[in-house]
Design a protein around this motif. Structure first.
Motif, mmCIF file in Angstrom:
data_model
loop_
_atom_site.group_PDB
_atom_site.id
_atom_site.type_symbol
_atom_site.label_atom_id
_atom_site.label_comp_id
_atom_site.label_asym_id
_atom_site.label_seq_id
_atom_site.Cartn_x
_atom_site.Cartn_y
_atom_site.Cartn_z
ATOM 1 N N ARG A 1 31.631 44.374 90.017
ATOM 2 C CA ARG A 1 32.821 43.227 90.245
ATOM 3 C C ARG A 1 32.640 42.153 89.451
ATOM 4 O O ARG A 1 33.146 41.351 88.998
ATOM 5 N N VAL B 1 33.470 41.893 86.026
ATOM 6 C CA VAL B 1 34.881 41.848 86.152
ATOM 7 C C VAL B 1 35.303 40.436 86.407
ATOM 8 O O VAL B 1 36.064 39.708 85.503
ATOM 9 N N ASP B 2 34.626 39.699 87.350
ATOM 10 C CA ASP B 2 35.081 38.474 87.861
ATOM 11 C C ASP B 2 34.700 37.284 86.682
ATOM 12 O O ASP B 2 35.309 36.423 86.436
ATOM 13 N N HIS C 1 39.683 44.759 85.344
ATOM 14 C CA HIS C 1 39.691 45.265 86.711
ATOM 15 C C HIS C 1 39.690 46.725 86.726
ATOM 16 O O HIS C 1 39.230 47.299 87.774
ATOM 17 N N GLN D 1 36.242 48.510 87.158
ATOM 18 C CA GLN D 1 35.682 47.923 88.171
ATOM 19 C C GLN D 1 35.527 49.349 88.946
ATOM 20 O O GLN D 1 36.243 49.849 89.556
ATOM 21 N N GLY E 1 37.116 48.766 93.632
ATOM 22 C CA GLY E 1 37.333 49.152 92.421
ATOM 23 C C GLY E 1 37.654 50.668 92.516
ATOM 24 O O GLY E 1 38.327 51.066 93.505
ATOM 25 N N THR F 1 49.955 44.461 90.547
ATOM 26 C CA THR F 1 49.375 43.516 90.125
ATOM 27 C C THR F 1 50.101 41.943 89.688
ATOM 28 O O THR F 1 49.452 41.177 89.293
ATOM 29 N N LYS G 1 44.300 43.267 93.926
ATOM 30 C CA LYS G 1 43.682 42.340 93.415
ATOM 31 C C LYS G 1 44.312 42.009 92.001
ATOM 32 O O LYS G 1 44.553 42.915 91.320
ATOM 33 N N GLY G 2 44.213 40.825 91.651
ATOM 34 C CA GLY G 2 44.708 40.349 90.290
ATOM 35 C C GLY G 2 46.341 39.670 90.633
ATOM 36 O O GLY G 2 46.525 39.114 89.785
#
Ligand SMILES: Cc1cc2nc3c(=O)[nH]c(=O)nc-3n(C[C@H](O)[C@H](O)[C@H](O)COP(=O)(O)OP(=O)(O)OC[C@H]3O[C@@H](n4cnc5c(N)ncnc54)[C@H](O)[C@@H]3O)c2cc1C
Lengths: 323, 252
Positions: free
Chosen positions: A235, A238-239, A245, A248, A253, B146, B180-181
């Motif tokens: 992560r 990815v961050d 993403h 991940q 993920g 997303t 997420k995103g």
């Protein structure tokens, strides 16, 4: 006697790897127990699409062009009817993005027990052992309904099932299941065909914050392509924006189950390890000898990724050339 | 626009989960809002900002739902927060069932245009409630998304596909799960929390749900620790992996 229905996910005219694996695994169990197996596939297929499916049984093929990119609502409607008409006892679905969306919809419609992410065990026992709470607890779940749905990823051993028998394909008329005002329309899929999902890779080389930057991932790309694998990320990587993403690995993920997982510059936080519970061999490269990743690794080397990975690439080349 | 958001809570630290005699012991757990649900609340509040007059109701179906969970949703901008009180819920089906009942009770015949849920709860990770809830409400479902763009009537959504991205055109009503995103959930400061405390929390009682479809039979802590075989040089490592047959698939 059990009657299995396998959902064969179609992508660009082919059956997804996960689905082929699921089909052959179910066939293997069913051959031993004398159970019946059928399959269902939606959308147009390429001529060789079913070549990797072994064993007896019927494959229902809804070949409509409109099902090339089917919505889970339509699939759910079709399968609910097929399961009822055929009186199937067990439905087995590969744990892809599509499968994960379809399975709970079907479970609700059929009042079926949904068992996902089960490690080991057989379909027959129905008992599902799976990891919960970031992989820190192993729980045993029991189906309580008559119909069971198994959502299977690559947590299970790959099937080497082969048989002289081949399933036969029959046309399934899906026209009655289209509703004119479906309010979901899948317009397009981008980049869907070229890049394989990391969740399906047999070998994964993954990088974390310890890689030090986006550019360093070139090293991992090189090692991965040498080994015929894919590149994953923690992560943190990815961050940092070093990887998308979709690469991940971990609790938030993907869960992966490769034969070989090489973690480079990854500390080994529980949330990362949660995605690795089913990886068979884990290799860690980390400059910190006390990094927790080494407690989850089968093989390790303490060192700087910028030195170890290029050297490893050369060594692997040598080993592969010798063969 | 009426928007319902379903929220739940998960252990802040998974390591605080204990197992006693084959049963889960959550007594030492500190709870936080499920991270995926934060995306759902945030998206609901953003839609409300885009379409003034919209009402966002957050629903929590967790028998042990803390006040903090509901207050967090209020602090983020939800108009109302409702605790759906029930017997302990044994599986996703029961959770979806009490939520569906609560939504029908709150909204009556005019179901909300949009129901938002997190992709999955991080503790058990079944990811089943959103799709089941949609089925029970008779609403279409899509997710995990997303990206979401709305002009009030139509929606443009994006979701991850295996190895790619899917674009979807949709209209209301709809159940959507959030990934997420999608957005970056706003931080809630002291001021928002103090204001949220002034709002009242609502409680509605759920009926007894139908039997669960899946039962937890036993649980055990995983204490597996592999014994790592260290290599001194990359050459030795490559040799070890080769010996272990790990490059076999490459050859094929
Ligand atoms: C709710 C929640 C969900 C999460 N989900 C996930 C998830 O799905 N996946 C995930 O990965 N994480 C997840 N995390 C984050 C997780 O807790 C860790 O923060 C993250 O995995 C750390 O990533 P990392 O190992 O790359 O970085 P770090 O923890 O910063 O570790 C970097 C490692 O690289 C090593 N290193 C540094 N430089 C070098 C070098 N030159 N050569 C070799 N080694 C070097 C260091 O010794 C260190 O061990 C989640 C966290 C939370 C709270």
């Amino acid at each position: 006697m059990a009657y299995y229905l396998v959902f064969l996910e179609q992508r660009d005219g082919f059956i997804s790897n996960v689905a082929v694996d699921v089909w052959n695994r179910v066939q293997q169990e069913a051959t031993q127990s004398g159970d019946k197996v059928s399959g269902f596939v939606a959308g147009p297929l390429k001529p060789t699409a079913l070549a990797d499916l072994y064993g007896n049984g019927t494959i229902y093929h809804a070949s409509d062009e409109a099902l090339a990119l089917p919505s889970s609502t339509v699939l759910c409607r079709i399968l609910t009817t097929l399961v009822a008409e055929e009186a199937c006892s067990d439905i087995v679905i590969g744990a892809t993005v599509t499968g994960k969306r379809l399975a709970p919809c079907l479970a609700e419609a059929l009042h079926a027990s949904l068992l996902g992410g089960c490690t080991g065990g057989s379909l027959q026992s129905g008992l599902c052992r799976r990891y919960i709470y970031s992989g820190l607890v192993l729980a045993a779940y029991q189906p309580a309904a008559k119909i069971r749905i198994f959502l299977q990823g690559r947590e299970q051993l790959r099937s080497a099932f082969m048989s002289p028998d081949r399933p036969h394909c029959v046309f399934f008329d899906a026209a009655p299941f289209f509703v004119p005002h479906d309010n979901l329309f899948i317009r397009s899929i981008t980049a869907g065909d070229s890049r394989r999902s990391i969740a399906e890779a047999n070998i994964i080389v993954a990088g974390g914050r310890g890689m030090g930057g986006k550019d360093q991932f070139v090293l991992l790309e090189e090692l991965a392509s040498l080994l015929g694998g894919g590149v994953g990320a923690s992560r943190s990587a990815v961050d940092e924006g070093w990887r998308p993403h979709s690469d991940q690995i971990g609790q938030t993920g993907k869960s992966v189950a490769p034969d070989l997982y090489i973690a480079c510059g990854i500390s080994g936080a529980v949330q990362h390890l949660a995605g690795l519970s089913s990886a068979r061999t884990v290799v860690a490269v980390n400059s910190d000898p006390h990094a927790p990743i080494f407690d989850a690794a089968d093989y390790g080397i303490v060192g700087d990724v910028r030195e170890v990975i290029p050297a490893l690439i050369e060594e692997v080349k040598e080993v592969l050339e010798k063969k | 626009m009426n928007i319902a958001v379903c929220i739940c809570q998960v252990p802040d630290l998974p390591s605080s989960v204990a197992v006693v005699d084959g049963a889960l012991d959550l007594s030492r757990v500190a709870w936080v809002m499920n991270p995926y649900d934060e995306y759902a609340v945030e998206e609901a509040v953003r839609l409300k900002e885009q379409f003034p007059g919209s009402v966002v109701i957050a629903l929590a179906a967790a028998p042990e739902a803390g006040k903090e969970l509901l207050q967090k949703a209020l602090a983020m901008g939800a108009d109302r927060a409702v605790e759906v009180r029930s017997l302990p819920l044994q599986d996703s089906f029961q959770a979806a069932w009490v939520l569906a009942e609560a939504i029908r009770n709150i909204y009556g015949k005019e179901l909300p245009e949009l129901v938002l849920c997190g992709r999955e709860s991080l503790d058990l990770q079944n990811g089943s409630v959103p799709a089941m809830l949609a089925g029970m409400l008779g609403m279409p479902f899509t997710g995990p998304v997303t990206a979401l763009r709305s002009d009030g009537e139509r929606l443009e959504l994006e979701r991850e596909a295996d190895g790619g991205m899917e674009c979807i055109d949709a209209c209301y009503p709809l159940v959507i799960s959030t990934e997420k995103g999608l957005n970056i959930p706003r931080k809630t400061g002291i001021r928002q929390i103090m204001e949220a405390r002034k709002k009242s929390l609502e409680i509605i009682s759920a009926s007894v749900p139908p039997d669960p479809l899946v039962r937890l039979r036993s649980a055990e802590l995983v204490l597996s620790r592999k014994s790592c075989c260290f290599a001194a040089t990359p050459a030795e490592l490559a040799g070890l992996l080769h010996q272990a047959g790990l490059f076999k698939t490459v050859q094929e």
